[in-house]
Design an enzyme around this catalytic site. Sequence first.
Site, PDB file in Angstrom:
ATOM      1  CE  LYS A   1      -3.863  -2.586   1.929  1.00 43.36           C
ATOM      2  NZ  LYS A   1      -4.552  -3.010   2.929  1.00 43.36           N
TER       3      LYS A   1
ATOM      4  CG  ASP B   1     -10.310  -0.545   4.521  1.00 43.03           C
ATOM      5  OD1 ASP B   1      -9.566  -1.103   3.475  1.00 43.03           O
ATOM      6  OD2 ASP B   1      -9.639  -0.821   5.436  1.00 43.03           O
TER       7      ASP B   1
ATOM      8  CD  GLN C   1      -3.823  -4.709   6.197  1.00 44.39           C
ATOM      9  OE1 GLN C   1      -3.869  -3.625   5.591  1.00 44.39           O
ATOM     10  NE2 GLN C   1      -4.240  -5.894   5.567  1.00 44.39           N
TER      11      GLN C   1
HETATM   12  N1  GUN Z   1      -6.941  -7.080   5.587  1.00 48.40           N
HETATM   13  C1  GUN Z   1      -7.129  -7.829   4.444  1.00 48.40           C
HETATM   14  N2  GUN Z   1      -7.943  -7.176   3.682  1.00 48.40           N
HETATM   15  C2  GUN Z   1      -8.006  -5.715   4.113  1.00 48.40           C
HETATM   16  C3  GUN Z   1      -8.607  -4.552   3.644  1.00 48.40           C
HETATM   17  O1  GUN Z   1      -9.039  -4.607   2.397  1.00 48.40           O
HETATM   18  N3  GUN Z   1      -8.521  -3.687   4.357  1.00 48.40           N
HETATM   19  C4  GUN Z   1      -8.015  -4.066   5.748  1.00 48.40           C
HETATM   20  N4  GUN Z   1      -8.097  -2.621   6.339  1.00 48.40           N
HETATM   21  N5  GUN Z   1      -7.581  -4.621   6.108  1.00 48.40           N
HETATM   22  C5  GUN Z   1      -7.621  -5.814   5.434  1.00 48.40           C
END
Ligand code: GUN
Length: 285
Positions: A51, A118, A95
């Site tokens: 990211k 998200d 996350q």
């Molecule tokens: N963990 C796995 N996929 C995601 C996601 O799309 N967003 C977040 N915040 N955590 C994750």
Amino acid sequence: MAIINGKEVSAAVRARVAKETEELKVKGITPGLAVIIVGEDPASQVYVRNKERACEEVGFFSEKYALPENTTQAELNALVDELNNRADINGILCQLPLPSHLDDKEVINRINPIKDVDAFHPVNVGAIMIGDYNFLPCTPAGVMELIHSTGVEVTGKKAVVIGRSNIVGKPMAMLLLHENATVEITHSKTRNLADITKEADILVAAIGRAKFVTADMVKEGAVVIDVGMNRDENGKLCGDVDFEEVKDKCAFITPVPGGVGPMTISMLMQNTLTAAKIQNNVENN
Ligand code: GUN
């Protein structure tokens, strides 16, 4: 059969975001994303690194908050409050999964919905339900981009989603519905699943079981999208679809890796750009 190239579609999304970011920078606006990670989960660390790299690639400002495993809920909440109040941070992502002593719902509910890139906050989930939204959750939004890339018309088609998670299955069904598909959501307790999936013009597999979808479950000429990320009996990465079996029966299929995976972070970049525009009163088109 054609293989849908997620890397290519993803690169096109990032190029579009990078171009719009350049235009925003002329106005003195640099989109900013804060990523919070708690603890040492190795898979999460890889995601977060990717990211950050994607932010650099499209020209965003990004900050990573790597908090120790023993972080308290109060400390995490205080960080979210601080980021909510910062004008230079447009998107906040925590996350998941969090260590078990922390409550992910509490964190999600605390993020200002306008910074919730998200699209996990109940306000954003509700907005998607009524079709009046700022952000789409990254994985389902990426799947829609992949379907669009095939040129296959969604309107009037029968779409079947396997899986009902809040992150993928449920919003996926809603996005297909918004584009006028006739949608059926199925899951691990669905009876006669193959009878339903065999009718699908568009089949999205998000059940989290290695090679679960076999050729006998797929309609001839279908679009098959594989959201799965599993390990097969030899420890090799594989999806929810038995690719080798299914590929000759369908018209389009996504591989794993190289299908849905590359899309998710690109859609996060798209959401962060949207957040920056909204927070700076720049028209969003
Ligand atoms: N963990 C796995 N996929 C995601 C996601 O799309 N967003 C977040 N915040 N955590 C994750």
